[in-house]
Design a protein around this motif. Structure first.
Motif, PDB file in Angstrom:
ATOM      1  N   UNK A  72       0.835  -1.200   0.000  1.00 54.21           N
ATOM      2  CA  UNK A  72       0.000   0.000   0.000  1.00 54.21           C
ATOM      3  C   UNK A  72       0.871   1.251   0.000  1.00 54.21           C
ATOM      4  N   UNK A  73       0.560   2.178  -0.900  1.00 55.16           N
ATOM      5  CA  UNK A  73       1.217   3.480  -0.928  1.00 55.16           C
ATOM      6  C   UNK A  73       0.470   4.458  -0.029  1.00 55.16           C
ATOM      7  N   UNK A  74      -0.851   4.423  -0.087  1.00 58.86           N
ATOM      8  CA  UNK A  74      -1.700   5.219   0.798  1.00 58.86           C
ATOM      9  C   UNK A  74      -3.121   4.662   0.772  1.00 58.86           C
ATOM     10  N   UNK A  75      -3.919   5.050   1.768  1.00 59.33           N
ATOM     11  CA  UNK A  75      -5.306   4.595   1.881  1.00 59.33           C
ATOM     12  C   UNK A  75      -6.182   5.817   2.133  1.00 59.33           C
ATOM     13  N   UNK A  76      -7.312   5.886   1.431  1.00 62.94           N
ATOM     14  CA  UNK A  76      -8.264   6.993   1.639  1.00 62.94           C
ATOM     15  C   UNK A  76      -9.633   6.399   1.901  1.00 62.94           C
ATOM     16  N   UNK A  77     -10.238   6.796   2.989  1.00 64.18           N
ATOM     17  CA  UNK A  77     -11.554   6.275   3.343  1.00 64.18           C
ATOM     18  C   UNK A  77     -12.627   7.287   2.992  1.00 64.18           C
ATOM     19  N   UNK A  78     -13.749   6.780   2.503  1.00 66.85           N
ATOM     20  CA  UNK A  78     -14.856   7.655   2.129  1.00 66.85           C
ATOM     21  C   UNK A  78     -15.392   8.369   3.359  1.00 66.85           C
TER      22      UNK A  78
END
Length: 522
Positions: free
Chosen positions: A182-188
């Protein structure tokens, strides 16, 4: 100004157009209102066959082929204009024939010298399936949930094979394509009180505005109140646009011409609206109404001085729109659409192809006039159409998924090249040269396998990647969760095929043959 729309019968009026609108497509289209499910009859199975091939001529794609009983060609049994460099002639009596070929661009050129050949009845054979399989020690798996359509994108400078994927909960992951990390994670950001399973972001496929000069890439994802633009390298929020309704589909388009900045086009449902946003800033350029919910996504459309989008709605309307949301052309049908439109640049002009409950419809892109169709007996196209020049002859082939799980390859001249079973979990096809024969092959997800690869020449099964036996979960495709596959590259330089697994629990990468170079989604 919006042009008036009018109902168009999918049968009577299309047939009328086939007789009078053949200027855009080769004459073979008039003979090719083909049924994808057609099977050879008993006579065809016992008749003799000729397999004819000839060398190419510079700048010639269309030839006239003749087969006769005599070398003077007084008794001709086959005389037809054909595309490409080979043709199968069937339904012949077992005996010797003469054949010749001539260039047929605007008019028939000089014929080649007659060639004597014998037509024989094909000997039935038992298929021997020598299927290539991916290496067991190449690939990776990331347990990030149900992902239907991962997107290959250049998120970081100097990196060609990153991925971005949204799972069924609306969480977006940016992954290193070589190892799945994973490079980054974005949550709604879902509004307070809204049920998780009804997240407004759950089925929106992320978009990526590629890096341009000093500008970094921008990843556009859905959120609870609209869409957000994130820095492709870090996932940091750059801008946010509040859009009433649920983001349903989108596309990156050059709506200001080749030298203009990229725009983001987003369609929403409840209410049904179309937005055009500046890709770098998220500023809303235009907002316009749709007559009903969009089918799939808008598609970039370029013809002459028009740089816009093509779209189809569940209200049975096909439209071309500009950046300001104005309608350039529109036409309403009696038959429901089943796929978004596909726009192709062909030697004879812009072609728009779309799936309906009765099959494929072909349109002249300049005026949206119907010019042909392909019927699908007791079946219908689904998902999204794809196109690629499979045999490298300068002419695109259209690849269609059907509701009964078939994959069919169709020329832009309206000829069904082949159709086979197996695309039971496929939203769209992917292409790669799997067996190093100079022809792109067609790869699709299946309910019984992670992916199946069919020869671009004849549809025979040549490659298979089985599901990971350690995966658990449902293998039945849910609504909106039909899968697509994309490409990446391992750290060792092995091409990878990447997609959500059939169990709807992870994203997986398997190794392709080194000769495949890369998977190329069109």
């Amino acid at each position: 100004m919006m042009q008036p729309t009018r109902p168009l019968s999918p049968l009577k009026n299309i047939g009328f157009s086939l007789l009078f609108a053949l200027a855009l497509l080769p004459p073979v289209l008039a003979q090719s209102e083909a049924a994808v499910s057609r099977q050879p009859n008993k006579t065809e199975q016992t008749a003799a066959t000729l397999q004819l091939r000839w060398p190419s001529k510079p700048r010639v794609k269309r030839y006239r082929l003749q087969v006769a009983l005599d070398d003077k060609f007084n008794d001709i049994v086959f005389d037809r204009a054909v595309m490409g460099l080979e043709q199968e002639v069937t339904g012949l009596q077992p005996r010797k024939y003469y054949w010749r070929v001539a260039p047929a661009t605007n008019e028939t050129g000089r014929y080649s010298a007659p060639v004597l050949i014998e037509a024989v009845i094909p000997v039935p054979t038992v298929p021997v399936f020598t299927v290539i399989r991916p290496p067991a020690d190449v690939g990776w798996q990331a347990a990030i949930g149900a992902v239907a359509r991962p997107v290959a994108a250049r998120l970081r400078a100097g990196k060609n094979f990153d991925l971005i994927a949204s799972n069924s909960d609306g969480t977006v992951y940016a992954l290193d394509g070589s190892d799945g990390s994973a490079l980054w994670i974005a949550r709604a950001r879902t509004p307070v009180g809204e049920a998780k399973e009804k997240s407004r972001a759950s089925l929106f496929t992320p978009l990526v505005l590629p890096a341009n000069g000093e500008n970094k890439s921008v990843a556009v994802i859905a959120s609870g109140d609209g869409v957000r633009g994130l820095d492709g390298e870090s996932g940091r929020e750059i801008w946010r646009a509040a859009l009433p309704g649920r983001p349903a589909g989108g596309i990156v388009a050059q709506m200001q011409g080749e030298n203009g900045a990229g725009d983001i086009v987003i369609a929403t449902s409840d209410p049904n609206l179309l937005y055009v946003l500046e890709g770098k800033t998220g500023k809303i350029v235009s907002r316009s109404n749709l007559n009903s919910e969009l089918i799939g996504s808008p598609i970039p459309f370029t013809h002459g001085e028009i740089n816009g989008i093509a779209l189809a709605t569940k209200g049975q309307q096909l439209e071309i729109r500009r950046r300001d949301g104005s309608v350039v052309r529109a036409i309403k049908f009696d038959v429901p659409f089943t796929t978004p439109p596909m726009v192709l640049a062909t030697p004879r002009g812009t072609l728009v192809v779309i799936g309906t409950e009765h099959g494929l419809l072909f349109f002249d892109g300049s005026e949206l006039k119907p010019v042909g169709r392909i019927t699908t007996e007791k079946d219908a196209p689904r998902g999204r159409l794809a196109a690629a020049d499979l045999d490298n002859d300068g002419s695109l082939e259209i690849v269609m998924m059907t509701q009964n799980g078939r994959v069919a390859v169709i020329s832009t001249a309206g000829k069904v090249n082949w159709a086979v079973e197996g695309a039971t979990d496929a939203y769209m096809a992917t292409f790669a040269n799997l067996d190093n024969d100079g022809v792109l092959d067609v790869i699709v997800p299946s309910a019984n396998a992670f992916a199946l690869g069919f020869s671009g020449r004849d549809g025979s099964l040549i490659w298979r990647a089985d599901e990971n036996p350690k995966s658990t979960g449902s293998t039945l495709p849910g609504e909106g969760l039909l899968r697509t596959l994309t490409g990446a590259m391992s750290t060792a330089g092995v091409p990878l095929l990447v997609g959500g697994d059939g169990a709807r629990s992870s994203v997986r990468a398997v190794g392709l043959p080194v000769s495949a170079n890369k998977a190329a989604v069109k």
